[in-house]
Design a protein around this motif. Structure first.
Motif, PDB file in Angstrom:
ATOM      1  N   GLN A  44      46.055  41.124  32.684  1.00 31.37           N
ATOM      2  CA  GLN A  44      46.416  41.690  33.979  1.00 31.37           C
ATOM      3  C   GLN A  44      45.368  41.397  35.048  1.00 31.37           C
ATOM      4  N   LEU A  45      44.100  41.213  34.650  1.00 36.88           N
ATOM      5  CA  LEU A  45      43.061  40.815  35.576  1.00 36.88           C
ATOM      6  C   LEU A  45      42.514  39.475  35.112  1.00 36.88           C
ATOM      7  N   GLN A  46      42.646  38.482  35.952  1.00 34.67           N
ATOM      8  CA  GLN A  46      42.248  37.129  35.597  1.00 34.67           C
ATOM      9  C   GLN A  46      41.158  36.674  36.540  1.00 34.67           C
ATOM     10  N   ALA A  47      39.920  36.621  36.013  1.00 35.61           N
ATOM     11  CA  ALA A  47      38.788  36.182  36.823  1.00 35.61           C
ATOM     12  C   ALA A  47      38.639  34.672  36.738  1.00 35.61           C
ATOM     13  N   SER A  48      38.214  34.084  37.846  1.00 29.58           N
ATOM     14  CA  SER A  48      38.005  32.643  37.890  1.00 29.58           C
ATOM     15  C   SER A  48      36.929  32.315  38.910  1.00 29.58           C
ATOM     16  N   GLY A  49      36.533  31.063  38.933  1.00 27.49           N
ATOM     17  CA  GLY A  49      35.566  30.607  39.926  1.00 27.49           C
ATOM     18  C   GLY A  49      34.172  30.393  39.385  1.00 27.49           C
ATOM     19  N   GLY A  50      33.953  30.712  38.124  1.00 29.00           N
ATOM     20  CA  GLY A  50      32.643  30.502  37.527  1.00 29.00           C
ATOM     21  C   GLY A  50      32.438  29.045  37.167  1.00 29.00           C
ATOM     22  N   GLY A  51      31.249  28.766  36.640  1.00 34.00           N
ATOM     23  CA  GLY A  51      30.902  27.412  36.224  1.00 34.00           C
ATOM     24  C   GLY A  51      29.410  27.203  36.397  1.00 34.00           C
ATOM     25  N   SER A  52      29.010  25.956  36.385  1.00 28.93           N
ATOM     26  CA  SER A  52      27.596  25.614  36.581  1.00 28.93           C
ATOM     27  C   SER A  52      27.332  25.420  38.065  1.00 28.93           C
ATOM     28  N   VAL A  53      26.291  26.059  38.547  1.00 30.35           N
ATOM     29  CA  VAL A  53      25.974  26.050  39.969  1.00 30.35           C
ATOM     30  C   VAL A  53      24.479  25.778  40.140  1.00 30.35           C
ATOM     31  N   GLN A  54      24.138  25.020  41.134  1.00 23.96           N
ATOM     32  CA  GLN A  54      22.724  24.798  41.461  1.00 23.96           C
ATOM     33  C   GLN A  54      22.140  26.049  42.120  1.00 23.96           C
ATOM     34  N   ALA A  55      20.891  26.301  41.880  1.00 24.15           N
ATOM     35  CA  ALA A  55      20.210  27.392  42.569  1.00 24.15           C
ATOM     36  C   ALA A  55      20.369  27.217  44.078  1.00 24.15           C
ATOM     37  N   GLY A  56      20.644  28.313  44.746  1.00 19.27           N
ATOM     38  CA  GLY A  56      20.893  28.262  46.174  1.00 19.27           C
ATOM     39  C   GLY A  56      22.356  28.082  46.542  1.00 19.27           C
ATOM     40  N   GLY A  57      23.197  27.838  45.529  1.00 19.55           N
ATOM     41  CA  GLY A  57      24.612  27.629  45.779  1.00 19.55           C
ATOM     42  C   GLY A  57      25.353  28.890  46.173  1.00 19.55           C
ATOM     43  N   SER A  58      26.617  28.714  46.572  1.00 23.24           N
ATOM     44  CA  SER A  58      27.415  29.828  47.103  1.00 23.24           C
ATOM     45  C   SER A  58      28.839  29.803  46.571  1.00 23.24           C
ATOM     46  N   PRO A  59      29.026  30.036  45.304  1.00 27.51           N
ATOM     47  CA  PRO A  59      30.386  30.067  44.770  1.00 27.51           C
ATOM     48  C   PRO A  59      31.097  31.365  45.115  1.00 27.51           C
ATOM     49  N   ARG A  60      32.407  31.337  45.046  1.00 23.38           N
ATOM     50  CA  ARG A  60      33.196  32.544  45.235  1.00 23.38           C
ATOM     51  C   ARG A  60      34.022  32.789  43.987  1.00 23.38           C
ATOM     52  N   LEU A  61      33.880  33.962  43.432  1.00 24.41           N
ATOM     53  CA  LEU A  61      34.675  34.352  42.285  1.00 24.41           C
ATOM     54  C   LEU A  61      35.951  35.034  42.779  1.00 24.41           C
ATOM     55  N   SER A  62      37.019  34.834  42.030  1.00 24.33           N
ATOM     56  CA  SER A  62      38.299  35.474  42.334  1.00 24.33           C
ATOM     57  C   SER A  62      38.761  36.240  41.115  1.00 24.33           C
ATOM     58  N   CYS A  63      39.516  37.278  41.365  1.00 28.26           N
ATOM     59  CA  CYS A  63      40.118  38.051  40.285  1.00 28.26           C
ATOM     60  C   CYS A  63      41.543  38.364  40.704  1.00 28.26           C
ATOM     61  N   ALA A  64      42.492  37.694  40.082  1.00 22.94           N
ATOM     62  CA  ALA A  64      43.895  37.907  40.371  1.00 22.94           C
ATOM     63  C   ALA A  64      44.438  39.016  39.487  1.00 22.94           C
ATOM     64  N   VAL A  65      45.121  39.954  40.086  1.00 18.02           N
ATOM     65  CA  VAL A  65      45.583  41.153  39.382  1.00 18.02           C
ATOM     66  C   VAL A  65      47.100  41.178  39.325  1.00 18.02           C
ATOM     67  N   SER A  66      47.613  41.511  38.178  1.00 24.42           N
ATOM     68  CA  SER A  66      49.061  41.667  38.017  1.00 24.42           C
ATOM     69  C   SER A  66      49.329  42.821  37.078  1.00 24.42           C
ATOM     70  N   GLY A  67      50.542  43.354  37.168  1.00 25.79           N
ATOM     71  CA  GLY A  67      50.957  44.405  36.242  1.00 25.79           C
ATOM     72  C   GLY A  67      50.584  45.805  36.655  1.00 25.79           C
ATOM     73  N   ILE A  68      49.815  45.964  37.702  1.00 27.36           N
ATOM     74  CA  ILE A  68      49.494  47.282  38.239  1.00 27.36           C
ATOM     75  C   ILE A  68      49.686  47.230  39.750  1.00 27.36           C
ATOM     76  N   ASP A  69      49.753  48.384  40.378  1.00 25.95           N
ATOM     77  CA  ASP A  69      49.878  48.442  41.832  1.00 25.95           C
ATOM     78  C   ASP A  69      48.486  48.248  42.423  1.00 25.95           C
ATOM     79  N   PHE A  70      48.164  46.987  42.675  1.00 30.86           N
ATOM     80  CA  PHE A  70      46.813  46.603  43.085  1.00 30.86           C
ATOM     81  C   PHE A  70      46.320  47.423  44.275  1.00 30.86           C
ATOM     82  N   SER A  71      47.183  47.668  45.237  1.00 33.23           N
ATOM     83  CA  SER A  71      46.761  48.328  46.471  1.00 33.23           C
ATOM     84  C   SER A  71      46.374  49.793  46.255  1.00 33.23           C
ATOM     85  N   MET A  72      46.613  50.324  45.076  1.00 27.74           N
ATOM     86  CA  MET A  72      46.255  51.709  44.800  1.00 27.74           C
ATOM     87  C   MET A  72      44.940  51.844  44.042  1.00 27.74           C
TER      88      MET A  72
END
Length: 120
Positions: free
Chosen positions: A1-29
């Protein structure tokens, strides 16, 4: 129901963005949060955001305040963690979680984690 993504190998000083897609629950609550667990360490609380996005909280006990930003898009059922100026000590598995109320007294739903490895 919660699927995290966006990780990996990053150089020091980098700026990745992680995402977490949610399903199966009323996310807005649900309030959403990010945690991380470094190798051989306990899982630690990083940041949380209220159901509306109006309120955010960043843990003082870890050095993420000012470098990480939590946000959410209720139309897309997704929560984000923008990470800037990454350091080697940010290497960890990052988890998203959903809890009811703000701040939640417990987190009922957890993602599987996405691993971030910071190299210098």
């Amino acid at each position: 129901q919660l699927q995290a993504s966006g990780g990996g190998s990053v150089q020091a000083g980098g700026s990745p963005r992680l995402s977490c897609a949610v399903s199966g629950i009323d996310f807005s609550m649900y309030a959403m949060a990010w945690f991380r667990q470094a190798p051989g360490r306990d899982r630690v609380y990083l940041a949380a955001i209220s159901w509306s996005g109006a309120y955010t909280y960043y843990a003082d006990s870890v050095s993420v305040k000012g470098r990480f930003t939590i946000s959410r898009d209720n139309a897309e059922n997704t929560v984000y963690l923008q990470m800037n100026s990454l350091k080697a000590e940010d290497t960890a598995v990052y988890y998203c979680a959903a809890g009811f109320g703000y701040p939640p007294t417990q987190y009922d739903y957890w993602g599987q984690g996405t691993e971030v490895t910071v190299s210098s």
